[in-house]
Scaffold this active site. Sequence first.
Site, PDB file in Angstrom:
ATOM      1  N   ARG A  85       0.842  -1.215   0.000  1.00  0.00           N
ATOM      2  CA  ARG A  85       0.000   0.000   0.000  1.00  0.00           C
ATOM      3  C   ARG A  85       0.868   1.252   0.000  1.00  0.00           C
ATOM      4  O   ARG A  85       0.562   2.243  -0.662  1.00  0.00           O
ATOM      5  CB  ARG A  85      -0.934  -0.022   1.209  1.00  0.00           C
ATOM      6  N   GLN A 116      -8.876  10.923   8.378  1.00  0.00           N
ATOM      7  CA  GLN A 116      -8.798   9.509   8.798  1.00  0.00           C
ATOM      8  C   GLN A 116      -7.829   8.771   7.875  1.00  0.00           C
ATOM      9  O   GLN A 116      -7.511   7.613   8.123  1.00  0.00           O
ATOM     10  CB  GLN A 116     -10.176   8.850   8.721  1.00  0.00           C
ATOM     11  N   HIS A 134      -5.591   8.568  12.223  1.00  0.00           N
ATOM     12  CA  HIS A 134      -5.257   7.137  12.149  1.00  0.00           C
ATOM     13  C   HIS A 134      -3.813   6.875  11.746  1.00  0.00           C
ATOM     14  O   HIS A 134      -3.486   5.765  11.349  1.00  0.00           O
ATOM     15  CB  HIS A 134      -6.209   6.441  11.164  1.00  0.00           C
ATOM     16  N   CYS A 161      14.017  -2.637  15.061  1.00  0.00           N
ATOM     17  CA  CYS A 161      14.268  -1.345  15.713  1.00  0.00           C
ATOM     18  C   CYS A 161      15.760  -1.201  15.992  1.00  0.00           C
ATOM     19  O   CYS A 161      16.378  -2.108  16.586  1.00  0.00           O
ATOM     20  CB  CYS A 161      13.488  -1.285  17.023  1.00  0.00           C
ATOM     21  N   CYS A 164      16.188  -1.257  20.100  1.00  0.00           N
ATOM     22  CA  CYS A 164      15.937  -2.418  20.985  1.00  0.00           C
ATOM     23  C   CYS A 164      15.873  -3.739  20.230  1.00  0.00           C
ATOM     24  O   CYS A 164      15.710  -4.800  20.838  1.00  0.00           O
ATOM     25  CB  CYS A 164      14.614  -2.205  21.756  1.00  0.00           C
ATOM     26  N   THR A 202     -16.364  10.321   3.689  1.00  0.00           N
ATOM     27  CA  THR A 202     -16.279   9.317   4.748  1.00  0.00           C
ATOM     28  C   THR A 202     -17.637   8.685   4.987  1.00  0.00           C
ATOM     29  O   THR A 202     -18.665   9.344   4.936  1.00  0.00           O
ATOM     30  CB  THR A 202     -15.723   9.911   6.059  1.00  0.00           C
ATOM     31  N   SER A 203     -17.604   7.402   5.283  1.00  0.00           N
ATOM     32  CA  SER A 203     -18.861   6.672   5.541  1.00  0.00           C
ATOM     33  C   SER A 203     -19.333   6.903   6.970  1.00  0.00           C
ATOM     34  O   SER A 203     -20.399   6.481   7.368  1.00  0.00           O
ATOM     35  CB  SER A 203     -18.631   5.173   5.319  1.00  0.00           C
ATOM     36  N   ASN A 227     -20.085  13.938  -0.594  1.00  0.00           N
ATOM     37  CA  ASN A 227     -20.015  12.485  -0.719  1.00  0.00           C
ATOM     38  C   ASN A 227     -20.745  12.078  -1.988  1.00  0.00           C
ATOM     39  O   ASN A 227     -21.656  12.764  -2.422  1.00  0.00           O
ATOM     40  CB  ASN A 227     -20.678  11.826   0.521  1.00  0.00           C
TER      41      ASN A 227
HETATM   42  P1  OAD Z   1     -14.986   4.216   3.681  1.00  0.00           P
HETATM   43  O1  OAD Z   1     -14.472   3.356   2.606  1.00  0.00           O
HETATM   44  O2  OAD Z   1     -15.723   3.600   4.848  1.00  0.00           O
HETATM   45  O3  OAD Z   1     -15.989   5.298   3.078  1.00  0.00           O
HETATM   46  C1  OAD Z   1     -15.643   6.026   1.938  1.00  0.00           C
HETATM   47  C2  OAD Z   1     -16.735   7.063   1.725  1.00  0.00           C
HETATM   48  O4  OAD Z   1     -16.375   7.887   0.631  1.00  0.00           O
HETATM   49  C3  OAD Z   1     -18.099   6.464   1.396  1.00  0.00           C
HETATM   50  O5  OAD Z   1     -19.095   7.165   2.120  1.00  0.00           O
HETATM   51  C4  OAD Z   1     -18.249   6.726  -0.116  1.00  0.00           C
HETATM   52  O6  OAD Z   1     -19.617   6.953  -0.462  1.00  0.00           O
HETATM   53  C5  OAD Z   1     -17.456   7.988  -0.274  1.00  0.00           C
HETATM   54  N1  OAD Z   1     -16.818   8.202  -1.581  1.00  0.00           N
HETATM   55  C6  OAD Z   1     -16.266   7.287  -2.394  1.00  0.00           C
HETATM   56  N2  OAD Z   1     -15.706   7.894  -3.466  1.00  0.00           N
HETATM   57  C7  OAD Z   1     -15.897   9.247  -3.296  1.00  0.00           C
HETATM   58  C8  OAD Z   1     -15.546  10.408  -4.027  1.00  0.00           C
HETATM   59  N3  OAD Z   1     -14.873  10.328  -5.184  1.00  0.00           N
HETATM   60  N4  OAD Z   1     -15.898  11.615  -3.544  1.00  0.00           N
HETATM   61  C9  OAD Z   1     -16.591  11.723  -2.382  1.00  0.00           C
HETATM   62  N5  OAD Z   1     -16.959  10.667  -1.630  1.00  0.00           N
HETATM   63  C10 OAD Z   1     -16.608   9.443  -2.084  1.00  0.00           C
HETATM   64  O7  OAD Z   1     -13.745   5.068   4.211  1.00  0.00           O
HETATM   65  P2  OAD Z   1     -13.663   5.917   5.537  1.00  0.00           P
HETATM   66  O8  OAD Z   1     -14.972   6.561   5.864  1.00  0.00           O
HETATM   67  O9  OAD Z   1     -12.485   6.795   5.415  1.00  0.00           O
HETATM   68  O10 OAD Z   1     -10.002   3.162   9.987  1.00  0.00           O
HETATM   69  O11 OAD Z   1     -13.341   4.801   6.647  1.00  0.00           O
HETATM   70  C11 OAD Z   1     -13.134   5.249   7.980  1.00  0.00           C
HETATM   71  C12 OAD Z   1     -12.166   4.326   8.641  1.00  0.00           C
HETATM   72  O12 OAD Z   1     -12.601   2.968   8.482  1.00  0.00           O
HETATM   73  C13 OAD Z   1     -10.781   4.333   8.037  1.00  0.00           C
HETATM   74  O13 OAD Z   1     -10.000   5.402   8.471  1.00  0.00           O
HETATM   75  C14 OAD Z   1     -10.238   3.027   8.575  1.00  0.00           C
HETATM   76  C15 OAD Z   1     -11.429   2.152   8.292  1.00  0.00           C
HETATM   77  O14 OAD Z   1     -11.525   1.113   9.196  1.00  0.00           O
HETATM   78  C16 OAD Z   1      -8.861   2.549  10.486  1.00  0.00           C
HETATM   79  O15 OAD Z   1      -8.128   1.925   9.775  1.00  0.00           O
HETATM   80  C17 OAD Z   1      -8.674   2.705  11.962  1.00  0.00           C
END
Ligand code: OAD
Length: 266
Positions: A85, A116, A134, A161, A164, A202-203, A227
Amino acid sequence: MDSAAAGRPGGVSDVRRFPAEVVAALRGAEKVAVLTGAGVSAESGIPTFRDALSGLWASYDPEELATPRAFRRNPSLVWRWYRERRHRVAECDPNPGHLALARLQDLVPRLTLITQNVDGLHQRAGSREVIELHGNIGRVKCADEDRVVTEFADTEEPPRCPECGGLLRPDIVWFGELLPPLAIERAQHAAQLADVFLSVGTSNLVEPAASLPWMAARSGVLVAVVNTSDEGQGFGPRIHHLLGKSGDVLPDLVRTAWPAVSIPAR
Ligand code: OAD
């Protein structure tokens, strides 16, 4: 809940129309808080979390790989997933959505960008003082001492590391781990005191970030959601849905509020 902003009209200027309340609030804002998720990086070619994993990793669930237990059980597998990644992120570039947020930081007196995402694309786009809830995939830390290690070999197996001899791991918040306390405190403070809160891509499924729009809305802050979907984004009556890709909506929004400003194209 206003999603009137959605459609990109025909007409003379091809810039999409936004609710006048949103444009005026942004233009006159002293403090803007922005929360971003994986959707803001989707147009840079980085899959969102809820996209199924592809290729070699298709048979894995991120929630199985992104945990301390997974790393203890198979450090090499987890390290290789993040290494792949990291390489992919290095080949991606910030998109106009990232660039518009970086530009917005110069247009309002105080912008707090809370992400995030771990890809570092906001910083590469020019955003400053980014709050990374994150962590960051480009950083590693000692799994035993929990201390960031700046230099590390980009090897197939997790390096050791230098202090250590413990294994190095990505400096990422894994499921079941606590966020950096100062980061979430600063984010909550910014969300409650903002004049405008933008939630972008973000979802809103993962706490404590998912509570930030609610905190803002309960504090009377104008909340606008950018979104491609309005699913799960109904934080209250004064929510504006700016439906569309953030790489289109954000530059259009900035250009609407500041017509003389140019945002680099894709
Ligand atoms: P998600 O994959 O859960 O959500 C992505 C969001 O972006 C969804 O609501 C989509 O509808 C929207 N989306 C997709 N393409 C888009 C675009 N071109 N423009 C605007 N919106 C778009 O990702 P996150 O919400 O970031 O946590 O997930 C939150 C956390 O869940 C991450 O940080 C990670 C994951 O578990 C950790 O790793 C701790």
